[in-house]
Structure formats: C-alpha cells, structure tokens
Design a protein around this motif. Sequence first.
Motif, short mmCIF file in Angstrom:
data_model
loop_
_atom_site.label_atom_id
_atom_site.label_comp_id
_atom_site.label_asym_id
_atom_site.label_seq_id
_atom_site.Cartn_x
_atom_site.Cartn_y
_atom_site.Cartn_z
N THR A 94 -20.83 27.29 -14.57
CA THR A 94 -19.92 26.15 -14.67
C THR A 94 -19.81 25.69 -16.12
OG1 THR A 94 -21.54 24.36 -14.42
CG2 THR A 94 -20.73 25.40 -12.41
N ASP A 95 -18.68 25.06 -16.43
CA ASP A 95 -18.52 24.44 -17.74
C ASP A 95 -17.38 23.44 -17.67
OD1 ASP A 95 -18.08 24.04 -20.75
OD2 ASP A 95 -19.72 25.48 -20.72
N ILE A 96 -17.48 22.38 -18.46
CA ILE A 96 -16.47 21.33 -18.47
C ILE A 96 -15.35 21.62 -19.46
CG2 ILE A 96 -17.52 19.86 -20.26
CD1 ILE A 96 -16.92 17.46 -18.35
N ASN A 97 -15.61 22.53 -20.40
CA ASN A 97 -14.63 22.87 -21.44
C ASN A 97 -13.78 24.06 -20.96
OD1 ASN A 97 -13.21 23.68 -23.74
ND2 ASN A 97 -14.90 23.20 -25.12
N PRO A 98 -12.47 23.88 -20.84
CA PRO A 98 -11.63 24.99 -20.36
C PRO A 98 -11.68 26.22 -21.25
CG PRO A 98 -10.28 23.19 -21.23
CD PRO A 98 -11.67 22.67 -21.12
N ALA A 99 -11.90 26.03 -22.54
CA ALA A 99 -12.01 27.18 -23.44
C ALA A 99 -13.27 27.98 -23.11
CB ALA A 99 -12.04 26.71 -24.89
N ALA A 100 -14.34 27.30 -22.78
CA ALA A 100 -15.58 27.99 -22.41
C ALA A 100 -15.39 28.75 -21.10
CB ALA A 100 -16.73 26.99 -22.28
N VAL A 101 -14.70 28.15 -20.14
CA VAL A 101 -14.44 28.82 -18.87
C VAL A 101 -13.66 30.11 -19.10
CG1 VAL A 101 -13.19 28.64 -16.68
CG2 VAL A 101 -14.54 26.71 -17.51
N ALA A 102 -12.63 30.03 -19.95
CA ALA A 102 -11.83 31.22 -20.26
C ALA A 102 -12.66 32.26 -21.00
CB ALA A 102 -10.61 30.82 -21.09
N CYS A 103 -13.49 31.80 -21.95
CA CYS A 103 -14.31 32.71 -22.74
C CYS A 103 -15.32 33.43 -21.86
CB CYS A 103 -15.02 31.92 -23.84
SG CYS A 103 -16.04 32.94 -24.94
N ALA A 104 -16.02 32.69 -21.00
CA ALA A 104 -17.02 33.31 -20.12
C ALA A 104 -16.38 34.30 -19.16
CB ALA A 104 -17.77 32.22 -19.36
N THR A 105 -15.22 33.94 -18.64
CA THR A 105 -14.51 34.83 -17.72
C THR A 105 -14.12 36.12 -18.42
OG1 THR A 105 -13.67 32.90 -16.50
CG2 THR A 105 -12.54 34.99 -16.16
N TYR A 106 -13.61 35.98 -19.63
CA TYR A 106 -13.21 37.15 -20.42
C TYR A 106 -14.41 38.04 -20.73
CZ TYR A 106 -11.54 39.93 -24.36
OH TYR A 106 -11.24 40.96 -25.20
N ASN A 107 -15.48 37.42 -21.21
CA ASN A 107 -16.67 38.20 -21.56
C ASN A 107 -17.23 38.96 -20.37
OD1 ASN A 107 -16.68 37.55 -24.27
ND2 ASN A 107 -18.05 35.79 -24.01
N ALA A 108 -17.24 38.31 -19.21
CA ALA A 108 -17.74 38.96 -18.01
C ALA A 108 -16.88 40.16 -17.62
CB ALA A 108 -17.82 37.97 -16.86
N ALA A 109 -15.57 40.00 -17.75
CA ALA A 109 -14.67 41.10 -17.41
C ALA A 109 -14.89 42.31 -18.32
CB ALA A 109 -13.22 40.63 -17.50
N ILE A 110 -15.26 42.05 -19.57
CA ILE A 110 -15.48 43.14 -20.53
C ILE A 110 -16.88 43.74 -20.39
CG2 ILE A 110 -15.68 43.69 -23.00
CD1 ILE A 110 -12.81 43.25 -22.04
N LEU A 111 -17.90 42.89 -20.22
CA LEU A 111 -19.28 43.34 -20.28
C LEU A 111 -19.88 43.73 -18.94
CD1 LEU A 111 -20.54 40.71 -22.87
CD2 LEU A 111 -20.02 43.11 -23.30
N VAL A 112 -19.40 43.13 -17.86
CA VAL A 112 -19.91 43.51 -16.53
C VAL A 112 -18.72 43.66 -15.58
CG1 VAL A 112 -22.28 42.64 -16.62
CG2 VAL A 112 -20.42 41.03 -16.20
N PRO A 113 -17.86 44.63 -15.86
CA PRO A 113 -16.63 44.76 -15.06
C PRO A 113 -16.89 45.10 -13.60
CG PRO A 113 -16.97 46.68 -16.47
CD PRO A 113 -17.97 45.67 -16.90
N ASP A 114 -18.07 45.62 -13.29
CA ASP A 114 -18.38 45.99 -11.92
C ASP A 114 -19.09 44.88 -11.14
OD1 ASP A 114 -20.57 46.24 -13.60
OD2 ASP A 114 -21.52 47.80 -12.39
N ARG A 115 -19.29 43.72 -11.78
CA ARG A 115 -19.93 42.59 -11.13
C ARG A 115 -19.01 41.38 -11.19
NH1 ARG A 115 -25.36 42.44 -10.38
NH2 ARG A 115 -24.68 40.85 -8.86
#
Length: 265
Positions: A58-79
């Motif tokens: 979770t995060d209250i900053n929308p930029a952090a939410v977008a950043c974490a989502t992006y990083n996860a898609a790149i680094l753990v695409p199968d999870r």
Amino acid sequence: YTEDASSAASDVYKRQSLRKLIVDEAIVAGRDVLEIGTGTGIISILCLQEDANRVVATDINPAAVACATYNAAILVPDRELKVRKVPTDAPQAFSVVADTEMFDVIISNPPWEDGVITKPADHAYYDPGFVLMQSLLDGLPKHLKPGGRCLLAYGHVPAIKLLKSECEKRGYEFKILDDRDVDSLSKDFLPGMLVEVRLPLSASGKVNANDGVNANGSANPGEQESSEGSVNESDDAQGDGDNSDDTNEESSAGTGETAESEAKK
C-alpha cells in the motif's frame, strides 16, 4: 583497508537489515505479507522473489503506487503484486485492508517524523501526530496472524521511543534488531533501525466469528480484496503528474535496496 574501515564494516554487519532477514532467514517464504508504505515496491518485490505466498503493498502517494506496479511488472512478471492506493482522507495503516485479511508478516518503513503534509511527497517524511504509527499498532490484533511478525524501520530517535512506549501500553513485545544504543544516536540517523513488534498469543488474530476467516488464519476467497483498495490499470498508468519523473528514476532501482535505503530517507 584500514583498521577504522574494518571496525566500521563490523558495526554495519551487526545491524540487522530487513533484506537479510528476507533473503538469508527466509522469513517470508510461503507466507502472506503486507507492506505499508511500499514506495518503489522494492521490498515487496523481494518478498515475491523469495517465495512469499501473497504480497499486498500500500501507499498513499499515487506516484509510488504507479512506480511499485511498474517495477513489479518488470522484475517479477510471473508473480502478482497487489498494490493499493491509500486515500488521503483515510491515511490509517489498514484503511485499504479488508477486515478479514490477515498476514504472517507486516512490514513498514514508515515516515519517521511528526510534521505537516503540504504535498504528496511529504507523506514519505511526515506522519502527522503519528496517526499512521498508532493505527498500525491498533490494527495488529486484527490483521497479524498468531505468531506473526511486524517489522518496522525508523531513523528518528523520538519515533523509536514513542513506538516502544505505545507497544508497552498495549502489552506488545518490542525488540530492537540492532546493536546500536538508541540514547547514543543523533536525533535523526542513518541507516534506520529495524524494530520487531510481536503480539502476545492471546491478542493476535482477534476477529469476529462472522469475519469469514479460515482455520489457517487467512481470509476466505473473494474477501481478500476490497474494491476500494485494488489498483486498476488506469491507476497504474497515471500516477501523479508532479511526480512522474520520480517513477522513471526509481524504476531502475532493482532489488538490492533495503528498507533503510528507500529514497525518502
């Protein structure tokens, strides 16, 4: 390699890091994990890489939410990393966590100081009135499974002392996973100090009989995700216009960072 350098290296080695616990001691393997205030998402991603069963961030900053989502898609695409946006009018620790959701491990590198929020990025630094800390502690009996661990990182002496006091009031176990003496540190210091909070067995896992929790302490299927807490595709893509550069700059951070090295500190 001088004697001073050797001594400094030894001192750092004595400091328990969240990354070391996750990687070397496998504290999240096969377990359900919640990270409150995920930032870049690096710690949550590391949990997935180390075989966590399920991770909610979770995060209250929308930029952090977008950043974490992006990083996860790149680094753990199968999870799947479930990233939820915390509304600014409900900044409490578990505001986007369903009443029935419980976790084996709850992690947070929260804002360290009491202060005034004037822009989204300030949420990384300030916890006004320590509302986030108080709500996190208050919610542990409902959301931390019996025998579960809550791991928090602080680099602000007043916050650590307050956390200890509030844990004692609630009858929680408070343990600093660091050899440094809090009283000998500067008011603000780096790297942050890792603290473990545990509940007495009589207090953990307290839920109502109708909350729909299985025998293993996890929420029944379909009750784990609250619609208000889920991040849809448009949320992932948009972020916050004023902080879009932060997303790009942090997205290449990789998984080598610890909780202490998040950009906010």
